[in-house]
Design a protein around this motif. Sequence first.
Motif, short mmCIF file in Angstrom:
data_model
loop_
_atom_site.label_atom_id
_atom_site.label_comp_id
_atom_site.label_asym_id
_atom_site.label_seq_id
_atom_site.Cartn_x
_atom_site.Cartn_y
_atom_site.Cartn_z
N ILE A 309 0.97 -1.24 -0.07
CA ILE A 309 0.09 -0.01 0.02
C ILE A 309 0.82 1.23 0.01
O ILE A 309 0.40 2.25 -0.23
N GLN A 310 2.30 1.15 0.31
CA GLN A 310 3.06 2.08 0.16
C GLN A 310 3.91 2.19 -0.97
O GLN A 310 5.11 2.92 -0.94
N MET A 311 3.49 1.53 -2.04
CA MET A 311 4.45 1.58 -3.35
C MET A 311 4.71 2.72 -3.97
O MET A 311 5.79 3.03 -4.34
N SER A 312 3.80 3.67 -3.95
CA SER A 312 4.05 5.02 -4.37
C SER A 312 5.22 5.97 -3.88
O SER A 312 6.11 6.35 -4.14
N ALA A 313 5.04 5.65 -2.50
CA ALA A 313 6.06 6.15 -1.63
C ALA A 313 7.37 5.69 -1.81
O ALA A 313 8.41 6.34 -1.90
N LEU A 314 7.17 4.16 -1.90
CA LEU A 314 8.58 3.63 -2.22
C LEU A 314 9.14 4.10 -3.35
O LEU A 314 10.67 4.30 -3.34
N ALA A 315 8.45 4.10 -4.40
CA ALA A 315 9.10 4.39 -5.68
C ALA A 315 9.40 5.98 -5.60
O ALA A 315 10.66 6.11 -6.30
N ILE A 349 18.70 -3.55 -2.40
CA ILE A 349 18.09 -4.11 -1.43
C ILE A 349 18.25 -3.19 0.05
O ILE A 349 17.15 -3.09 0.59
N ALA A 350 19.30 -2.58 -0.05
CA ALA A 350 19.37 -1.52 1.19
C ALA A 350 18.33 -0.64 1.10
O ALA A 350 18.02 -0.20 2.05
N SER A 351 18.24 -0.13 -0.12
CA SER A 351 17.13 1.11 -0.35
C SER A 351 15.68 0.75 -0.05
O SER A 351 15.21 1.31 0.62
N ILE A 352 15.37 -0.54 -0.41
CA ILE A 352 14.08 -1.09 -0.13
C ILE A 352 14.02 -1.25 1.46
O ILE A 352 13.01 -0.98 2.00
N GLN A 353 14.98 -2.02 1.89
CA GLN A 353 15.12 -2.40 3.27
C GLN A 353 14.88 -1.26 4.33
O GLN A 353 14.17 -1.00 5.38
N GLY A 354 15.80 -0.03 3.89
CA GLY A 354 15.64 1.14 4.55
C GLY A 354 14.49 1.71 4.47
O GLY A 354 13.99 2.65 5.57
N PHE A 355 13.65 1.78 3.34
CA PHE A 355 12.43 2.54 3.40
C PHE A 355 11.43 1.90 4.38
O PHE A 355 10.81 2.68 5.32
N PHE A 356 11.49 0.47 4.52
CA PHE A 356 10.29 -0.20 5.32
C PHE A 356 10.55 -0.04 6.56
O PHE A 356 9.73 -0.22 7.56
N ASN A 357 12.09 -0.09 6.81
CA ASN A 357 12.38 0.10 8.24
C ASN A 357 12.09 1.46 9.09
O ASN A 357 11.94 1.57 10.17
N ALA A 358 12.01 2.33 8.13
CA ALA A 358 11.53 3.88 8.37
C ALA A 358 10.09 3.92 8.48
O ALA A 358 9.57 4.98 9.06
N HIS A 359 9.53 2.98 7.87
CA HIS A 359 8.15 3.42 7.83
C HIS A 359 7.15 2.09 8.68
O HIS A 359 6.22 1.89 8.37
#
Length: 359
Positions: A309-315, A349-359
């Motif tokens: 549900i956070q795909m747009s923010a992830l992009a 990997i680091a960027s995606i993991q970092g995004f979800f760790n922060a959210h």
Amino acid sequence: MASHYPSLDPSINPSTTSPVVPITIDLRSDTVTRPSQAMRQVMAAAQVGDDVYGDDPNVNALEHEAAELLGKQAGLFLPSGTMSNLASVLAHCQRGEEALVGEQYHIHCDEAAGVTVLGSVAMHALTTDLYGRFDLEQLSVAVKPNDYHQPITRLLCLENTVSGCIQEQSHIDALVERAQYHGLSTHMDGARLMNAAVAQNLPPARLVQSIDTVSVCLSKGLGAPLGSVLVGSQVIVERARRLRKMLGGGMRQAGIIAAAGRYALQHNLDRLVQDHRRTQELASALEGIKGLHFDRSRVQTNMLFLQSIQMSALADHLALQGIALTVTGHNTRVVLHMDIDDEALKQIIASIQGFFNAH
């Protein structure tokens, strides 16, 4: 899928206040690859002729080599996979006849209905499962009886891979046998056929040994700047050659790009296994992240389909780091290719993991 990446033109994105980061890692498709330096050198040195006159040596060699690789009599070099599929369908079918095709296949969904609009060939879409398959009974039921109220069913269109999923060879063989039983010709959209061959450790010719025509794309995982080759019998390839001209696909000094295609077939097949390995490593790294979902069973070659549900923010987060995605709603397709090495994979990997760790 539409590209989710800020435009470099501020007049298109007037609300953008921060500088746009250039794309350094492109996950939108394997069509985005750029020719390697070795491929560029081959292109620069290519001997050329006029392909419409049939005297471009690199085009002639590419067509022969592709046909030989896939176990067919002849080949035809075309500018794109869409034109290759279109020319093949029109070579098989007359106006008012019908082609059977999977509902999620590229010919049906992503080629602007060209076979219907330009060729007056009806498409009958068969329901496919999560992996792009339909069964023998669906095929048999879809074949029309000899009734002038209905179109004549003439062709079965297959695809391999389908959204990165390998089509089981025994099932493909069974579908082709059933199609032949019903008097149908068969065409394979093999845009990523080489991914399926490498993943199964099978010769490419084995995957299409009973299929009448096959279209193979050179500009996806194989890394050429453009082009596809259609292979089949001498008779049907010559029919497609006339259709290529009719569709505006006759090329002149095409040896420059044909040389890139030859290089791709000679050097870039075996390396596809690296794309597959990295895709599996990415999937393993992303498993278990809260708020991010995907079906591991569909991770079979170089594609990974993510939902959040956070795909747009992830992009948006990834775009600021130079990583480009395509996004549709809560979904994205991540495609790995030859321009993404192990260092780029670590950054993804680091960027995606970092995004979800922060959210």
